[in-house]
Design a protein around this motif. Sequence first.
Motif, PDB file in Angstrom:
ATOM      1  N   SER A   1       0.811  -1.218   0.000  1.00 10.81           N
ATOM      2  CA  SER A   1       0.000   0.000   0.000  1.00 10.81           C
ATOM      3  C   SER A   1       0.842   1.266   0.000  1.00 10.81           C
ATOM      4  O   SER A   1       0.290   2.378  -0.048  1.00 10.81           O
ATOM      5  CB  SER A   1      -0.939   0.004   1.211  1.00 10.81           C
ATOM      6  OG  SER A   1      -1.771  -1.138   1.195  1.00 10.81           O
TER       7      SER A   1
ATOM      8  N   ILE B   1      -0.591   5.242  -1.086  1.00  8.27           N
ATOM      9  CA  ILE B   1      -0.595   6.437  -0.242  1.00  8.27           C
ATOM     10  C   ILE B   1       0.219   7.537  -0.908  1.00  8.27           C
ATOM     11  O   ILE B   1      -0.166   8.718  -0.896  1.00  8.27           O
ATOM     12  CB  ILE B   1      -0.056   6.097   1.149  1.00  8.27           C
ATOM     13  CG1 ILE B   1      -1.008   5.136   1.862  1.00  8.27           C
ATOM     14  CG2 ILE B   1       0.111   7.347   1.983  1.00  8.27           C
ATOM     15  CD1 ILE B   1      -0.531   4.702   3.225  1.00  8.27           C
TER      16      ILE B   1
ATOM     17  N   ASN C   1      -1.873   8.933  -3.510  1.00  8.47           N
ATOM     18  CA  ASN C   1      -3.212   9.264  -3.007  1.00  8.47           C
ATOM     19  C   ASN C   1      -4.276   8.486  -3.763  1.00  8.47           C
ATOM     20  O   ASN C   1      -5.211   9.047  -4.339  1.00  8.47           O
ATOM     21  CB  ASN C   1      -3.459  10.774  -3.108  1.00  8.47           C
ATOM     22  CG  ASN C   1      -4.650  11.222  -2.274  1.00  8.47           C
ATOM     23  OD1 ASN C   1      -5.074  10.514  -1.355  1.00  8.47           O
ATOM     24  ND2 ASN C   1      -5.238  12.371  -2.609  1.00  8.47           N
TER      25      ASN C   1
ATOM     26  N   PRO D   1      -6.863   5.773  -2.821  1.00 12.55           N
ATOM     27  CA  PRO D   1      -7.516   4.938  -1.809  1.00 12.55           C
ATOM     28  C   PRO D   1      -8.051   3.639  -2.388  1.00 12.55           C
ATOM     29  O   PRO D   1      -8.152   2.639  -1.685  1.00 12.55           O
ATOM     30  CB  PRO D   1      -8.640   5.827  -1.291  1.00 12.55           C
ATOM     31  CG  PRO D   1      -8.223   7.228  -1.634  1.00 12.55           C
ATOM     32  CD  PRO D   1      -7.474   7.139  -2.931  1.00 12.55           C
TER      33      PRO D   1
ATOM     34  N   ARG E   1      -7.744  -0.027  -0.781  1.00 13.08           N
ATOM     35  CA  ARG E   1      -8.844  -0.871  -0.346  1.00 13.08           C
ATOM     36  C   ARG E   1      -8.733  -2.260  -0.978  1.00 13.08           C
ATOM     37  O   ARG E   1      -9.066  -3.267  -0.370  1.00 13.08           O
ATOM     38  CB  ARG E   1     -10.191  -0.211  -0.733  1.00 13.08           C
ATOM     39  CG  ARG E   1     -10.565   0.938   0.212  1.00 13.08           C
ATOM     40  CD  ARG E   1     -12.023   1.339  -0.013  1.00 13.08           C
ATOM     41  NE  ARG E   1     -12.230   1.900  -1.339  1.00 13.08           N
ATOM     42  CZ  ARG E   1     -12.066   3.185  -1.655  1.00 13.08           C
ATOM     43  NH1 ARG E   1     -11.689   4.056  -0.714  1.00 13.08           N
ATOM     44  NH2 ARG E   1     -12.324   3.610  -2.892  1.00 13.08           N
TER      45      ARG E   1
ATOM     46  N   THR F   1      -3.180   7.719   7.055  1.00 11.87           N
ATOM     47  CA  THR F   1      -2.141   8.570   6.474  1.00 11.87           C
ATOM     48  C   THR F   1      -1.149   8.950   7.557  1.00 11.87           C
ATOM     49  O   THR F   1      -1.327   8.614   8.727  1.00 11.87           O
ATOM     50  CB  THR F   1      -2.764   9.824   5.839  1.00 11.87           C
ATOM     51  OG1 THR F   1      -3.440  10.551   6.885  1.00 11.87           O
ATOM     52  CG2 THR F   1      -3.744   9.453   4.738  1.00 11.87           C
TER      53      THR F   1
ATOM     54  N   PHE G   1      -7.456   6.393   5.662  1.00 11.87           N
ATOM     55  CA  PHE G   1      -7.231   6.448   4.225  1.00 11.87           C
ATOM     56  C   PHE G   1      -8.030   5.369   3.506  1.00 11.87           C
ATOM     57  O   PHE G   1      -8.634   5.602   2.461  1.00 11.87           O
ATOM     58  CB  PHE G   1      -5.724   6.287   3.930  1.00 11.87           C
ATOM     59  CG  PHE G   1      -5.357   6.418   2.484  1.00 11.87           C
ATOM     60  CD1 PHE G   1      -5.378   7.669   1.843  1.00 11.87           C
ATOM     61  CD2 PHE G   1      -5.015   5.308   1.733  1.00 11.87           C
ATOM     62  CE1 PHE G   1      -5.043   7.781   0.492  1.00 11.87           C
ATOM     63  CE2 PHE G   1      -4.680   5.423   0.384  1.00 11.87           C
ATOM     64  CZ  PHE G   1      -4.679   6.651  -0.236  1.00 11.87           C
ATOM     65  N   ALA G   2      -8.040   4.127   4.061  1.00 10.39           N
ATOM     66  CA  ALA G   2      -8.802   3.028   3.487  1.00 10.39           C
ATOM     67  C   ALA G   2      -9.087   2.040   4.601  1.00 10.39           C
ATOM     68  O   ALA G   2      -8.355   1.978   5.615  1.00 10.39           O
ATOM     69  CB  ALA G   2      -8.046   2.349   2.346  1.00 10.39           C
TER      70      ALA G   2
END
Length: 625
Positions: free
Chosen positions: A59, A63, A66, A68, A72, A91, A97-98
Amino acid sequence: MIAKAAGSVGIKLILTALTTTFVALVVATVAMLVYDLKSFQRGWVDDLTTQAVLVATASAPAISFNDPRVARQNLGLLRVRPEIQAGAIYTANGALFASYVQTAAELAALPQHPGQLGYAIEGGRMVVTHPIMDQGERIGTVYLSATYRLLDRLQSYALILLGVMLGSLLLAAIVAHRLQQTITRPLLAVTDVARNVMQRRDYSLRVNERATGEIGTLVDAFNDMLAEIARRSNALQDANLTLEHEMTVRQGAERALLLADRRKDEFLATLAHELRNPLAPIRTGLDIMRINASDPVSVERARTIMERQLKQMVRLVDDLLDVSRINTGKLTIRREQLMLQDVVNDALELARPFIAAQGHTLHVQVPEQAVYLVGDATRLAQVLSNLLHNAAKYTARGGSITLEAEARDGQVQLHVKDNGIGISPALLDDIFEMFIQADSSLERSTAGLGVGLSLARKLVELHGGSISAESAGEGQGSTFTVTLPVLAETSVAKPQAETLQADARLHRILLADDNVDFVNGIGGLLRSLGHQVHIAHDGNEALAAAETFAPQFAFLDIGLPGLNGYDLARALKRLPALKHTVMVAVTGWGQQKDRQHAFEAGFHHHLVKPVSIDQFQEILAQSGP
């Protein structure tokens, strides 16, 4: 009651085994449970941490860009692990964030902020928080929450351990029952035997049940105790007989002590008598020489009497010293090849004057062929002369004495026969003991201490032989027989003729002795023979005079005042002028150790007092420098 006791012991043994097994199982269960829970927890932590690391690694780009949706999708992969109920990515500033949840209810349980990194157990869940790093900078956080089924784990373990414990206790009960049979059976046998012993007083009963270990030791100890009690019972029964025997022995010992004490008193009285007897004629001889000094015949007769009596005193003292040395193990004999005929001749030379003085007839019969022995010629001659002397002493004047020797069967037998007073049959077994005399009456005409035969027996035994006495009774004469082993193979050297010529040379002689009468008398005799004599009465005086006098011979007493004879001899040896001086110890100390000390100190000869002028002259003639 006995059965109850045995049963009680058995039950106690079973309960002890079960209790011990139960406690051991409980301790083992607790230990295994603690270990498993720690291992279970560590496994869950490692598993969730690994999942968190995978999610964080996958992930990090989402991040950074950006995205999400990608984040997910990464969290959605957790569906393959149904025990993970929820997951989230935050974050760097802590904003959500997710997220991923199995149920809608779990969404509400997600925290607004990720919290501290690491793991935590909250209720029935385990939570792991892991950072998301990009080029060494933390850009976010992964949060995972999973079910933590500790109670399920505990229930599974409890069921397993319960089954193991029940099986173990059952097995322990069976083993304990078998063991208690092996223990209580010997104990019951011991109890039965103890009861029978108490009822019947029969100490011959024994426990026949066999056992091992401590129980076997108990059974053996019980049997040994019964045997010991039986022995003590028998000892008590024999106590009266033992006491009577001890009383008899004690009375016999008391009689022996009284007899020994009486013999001691008799010996001391005899010793005083026998020593005074020679002193009387010696004193008389001195008076004759003092009063009739101008009568050569009287002086010579007195001198002869004094010499004879002095020899008798020396003989008594020498016999006592020899017996003492033998009894203390300090008398040694020289072992060398010798001829029987020479021993007989030496003994006759010693005894013939006394036999002739008593008017006896002496018959001697020895083998014509040479008979060889191994031993000390001087001591064997002493034995024979002692027997001949006794035969002459205990035979009335004008009697007959016979000395016969015969060799057969590897032995030689010497028979000394007389027709004297004989020996009582009661004394034949004791005649060789110390201080025993055939005639101990006050009216006896014979002298002696009763040590000669004891000395003769011990000297013969030192040579590997034996001595015996025979007599038909009092007044029937006696026969003494000495048996000695004969040397089978001989290596006889041809005799060499020796001629001893008188040494007419004169010498410088140093005499050192604190006995003024003795040293002045000897010094006067030596001066009358032409020798140069210097007399000293202590060690320091002798040492001071020796260097200037330079004696060729030094006759030194050992017990000198100031400087003893041993130290004086060593000091004289260190003087250059006395390097060749012949040193002679003249002392009353005559044991073997005294001779050894004298030779170690540097003495060449050792003379035991009393000494005669003939001994001085012999050393002067043989050892002259």
